[in-house]
Design an enzyme around this catalytic site. Sequence first.
Site, PDB file in Angstrom:
ATOM      1  N   GLY A  24      26.587 -34.106   1.139  1.00  0.00           N
ATOM      2  CA  GLY A  24      28.104 -33.198   0.959  1.00  0.00           C
ATOM      3  C   GLY A  24      29.562 -33.711  -0.256  1.00  0.00           C
ATOM      4  O   GLY A  24      30.371 -33.316  -0.232  1.00  0.00           O
ATOM      5  N   SER A  25      29.239 -34.719  -1.376  1.00  0.00           N
ATOM      6  CA  SER A  25      29.667 -34.487  -2.274  1.00  0.00           C
ATOM      7  C   SER A  25      29.941 -33.729  -3.351  1.00  0.00           C
ATOM      8  O   SER A  25      31.387 -33.777  -3.490  1.00  0.00           O
ATOM      9  CB  SER A  25      28.991 -35.774  -3.216  1.00  0.00           C
ATOM     10  OG  SER A  25      28.349 -35.480  -4.154  1.00  0.00           O
ATOM     11  N   ASN A  26      29.756 -33.373  -3.740  1.00  0.00           N
ATOM     12  CA  ASN A  26      29.833 -32.176  -4.176  1.00  0.00           C
ATOM     13  C   ASN A  26      31.249 -30.942  -3.364  1.00  0.00           C
ATOM     14  O   ASN A  26      32.350 -30.221  -4.080  1.00  0.00           O
ATOM     15  CB  ASN A  26      29.157 -30.546  -4.925  1.00  0.00           C
ATOM     16  CG  ASN A  26      28.238 -31.616  -6.254  1.00  0.00           C
ATOM     17  OD1 ASN A  26      29.098 -31.380  -7.167  1.00  0.00           O
ATOM     18  ND2 ASN A  26      27.051 -31.988  -5.923  1.00  0.00           N
ATOM     19  N   ASN A  60      25.778 -21.581  -8.333  1.00  0.00           N
ATOM     20  CA  ASN A  60      25.372 -22.696  -7.335  1.00  0.00           C
ATOM     21  C   ASN A  60      25.144 -24.087  -8.588  1.00  0.00           C
ATOM     22  O   ASN A  60      25.278 -23.688  -9.673  1.00  0.00           O
ATOM     23  CB  ASN A  60      23.429 -22.637  -6.927  1.00  0.00           C
ATOM     24  CG  ASN A  60      23.006 -23.578  -6.740  1.00  0.00           C
ATOM     25  OD1 ASN A  60      23.206 -24.512  -5.959  1.00  0.00           O
ATOM     26  ND2 ASN A  60      21.678 -24.407  -7.105  1.00  0.00           N
ATOM     27  N   HIS A 111      22.699 -27.330  -9.870  1.00  0.00           N
ATOM     28  CA  HIS A 111      21.809 -28.215  -9.955  1.00  0.00           C
ATOM     29  C   HIS A 111      21.194 -29.256 -10.767  1.00  0.00           C
ATOM     30  O   HIS A 111      22.372 -28.748 -11.985  1.00  0.00           O
ATOM     31  CB  HIS A 111      20.406 -26.705 -10.411  1.00  0.00           C
ATOM     32  CG  HIS A 111      19.316 -27.544 -10.443  1.00  0.00           C
ATOM     33  ND1 HIS A 111      18.572 -28.112  -9.309  1.00  0.00           N
ATOM     34  CD2 HIS A 111      18.831 -27.557 -11.714  1.00  0.00           C
ATOM     35  CE1 HIS A 111      17.432 -28.072  -9.077  1.00  0.00           C
ATOM     36  NE2 HIS A 111      17.164 -28.186 -10.611  1.00  0.00           N
ATOM     37  N   ASP A 122      16.575 -21.341  -8.802  1.00  0.00           N
ATOM     38  CA  ASP A 122      17.654 -22.041 -10.185  1.00  0.00           C
ATOM     39  C   ASP A 122      17.571 -21.628 -11.196  1.00  0.00           C
ATOM     40  O   ASP A 122      16.850 -22.081 -11.734  1.00  0.00           O
ATOM     41  CB  ASP A 122      16.649 -23.714  -9.717  1.00  0.00           C
ATOM     42  CG  ASP A 122      17.400 -24.298  -9.840  1.00  0.00           C
ATOM     43  OD1 ASP A 122      18.138 -24.055  -7.662  1.00  0.00           O
ATOM     44  OD2 ASP A 122      16.568 -25.061  -8.461  1.00  0.00           O
ATOM     45  N   GLU A 138      28.398 -34.018 -12.432  1.00  0.00           N
ATOM     46  CA  GLU A 138      28.224 -32.631 -11.538  1.00  0.00           C
ATOM     47  C   GLU A 138      29.992 -32.406 -10.694  1.00  0.00           C
ATOM     48  O   GLU A 138      30.468 -31.020 -10.678  1.00  0.00           O
ATOM     49  CB  GLU A 138      27.427 -32.701 -10.411  1.00  0.00           C
ATOM     50  CG  GLU A 138      25.764 -32.931 -10.697  1.00  0.00           C
ATOM     51  CD  GLU A 138      25.295 -32.546  -9.667  1.00  0.00           C
ATOM     52  OE1 GLU A 138      25.515 -32.221  -8.630  1.00  0.00           O
ATOM     53  OE2 GLU A 138      24.466 -33.265  -9.009  1.00  0.00           O
TER      54      GLU A 138
HETATM   55  C1  GAR Z   1      23.624 -32.515  -6.105  1.00  0.00           C
HETATM   56  O1  GAR Z   1      22.509 -33.484  -6.954  1.00  0.00           O
HETATM   57  C2  GAR Z   1      22.889 -30.957  -6.790  1.00  0.00           C
HETATM   58  O2  GAR Z   1      22.981 -30.848  -7.398  1.00  0.00           O
HETATM   59  C3  GAR Z   1      21.502 -30.625  -5.831  1.00  0.00           C
HETATM   60  O3  GAR Z   1      21.934 -31.573  -4.712  1.00  0.00           O
HETATM   61  C4  GAR Z   1      22.713 -32.438  -4.612  1.00  0.00           C
HETATM   62  C5  GAR Z   1      23.861 -32.537  -3.598  1.00  0.00           C
HETATM   63  O4  GAR Z   1      24.131 -33.337  -3.243  1.00  0.00           O
HETATM   64  N1  GAR Z   1      21.513 -29.594  -5.978  1.00  0.00           N
HETATM   65  C6  GAR Z   1      20.133 -28.964  -5.759  1.00  0.00           C
HETATM   66  O5  GAR Z   1      18.873 -29.653  -6.561  1.00  0.00           O
HETATM   67  C7  GAR Z   1      19.793 -27.423  -5.783  1.00  0.00           C
HETATM   68  N2  GAR Z   1      18.609 -26.909  -6.479  1.00  0.00           N
HETATM   69  P1  GAR Z   1      26.106 -33.389  -2.600  1.00  0.00           P
HETATM   70  O6  GAR Z   1      25.046 -33.213  -0.992  1.00  0.00           O
HETATM   71  O7  GAR Z   1      26.444 -35.047  -2.315  1.00  0.00           O
HETATM   72  O8  GAR Z   1      26.904 -32.071  -3.413  1.00  0.00           O
END
Ligand code: GAR
Length: 222
Positions: free
Chosen positions: A32-34, A127, A129, A165, A194
């Site tokens: 969940g960092s995003n 989304n 990616h 994607d 990101e």
């Molecule tokens: C992120 O790197 C995001 O880009 C990727 O999952 C990670 C989630 O990190 N998403 C995908 O690969 C989608 N196809 P987070 O939980 O720290 O946000």
Amino acid sequence: MEQQVSESASQQVSGSDHRKRVRLGVLLSGRGSNFLNIADCIERGELRGCEIALVLSNVADAPGLAAARERGFTAVAQPSPGVPRAEHDRAMLEHLRAHAVEYVILAGYMRVLTPEFLQAFPQRVLNIHPSLLPSFPGLDAQRQALEYGVKVAGCTVHFVDDAVDHGVVVMQRLVRVRENDTVARLSKRILAQEHRLYPEAIARVLSGRYEVRGRQYVPRLV
Ligand code: GAR
């Protein structure tokens, strides 16, 4: 023919504080960092005109869900293991509707959404990616990029459609691959980008100042 113009969000976020804030639903499956970064940007006033109405996960013990609860967000688990996709997505939709969510923000949500789900939020599901799409969709994008030997990697924010994607690209950021890079090091540098990219892309989409012509996201100058 395929041109679509988004107006409603811009009417809601066009500056004045007394206007209603756009309600975001964040879907996540992992750390969940995003999500946390977006929440911080909203809190600091760097991402305006919106609020996180709901954090929803298909993984009951996702660290991102726990972090959301700790921060006082409404956070709900709708576990997906063993549940048919259509049934699960219907349950997800019920949560989103119950919280009057207007835009869905996928932040590490590792499940493909059904057409029924997407039709409920036309051009309102975003989304992020960790690759420069269309290169390296799917899982382990950073590893795929390193193994392929690319010299430039990056991340992409796109509208979600019913292929993995694949939807219309809103914004991308580049990250150079270094000699002797590892998946961990490259992933860390991509994640930093990101965190810069997603809030900016969300702000652009919520502004409504764009058109989608076929596969092209075209900013509209005012
Ligand atoms: C992120 O790197 C995001 O880009 C990727 O999952 C990670 C989630 O990190 N998403 C995908 O690969 C989608 N196809 P987070 O939980 O720290 O946000």
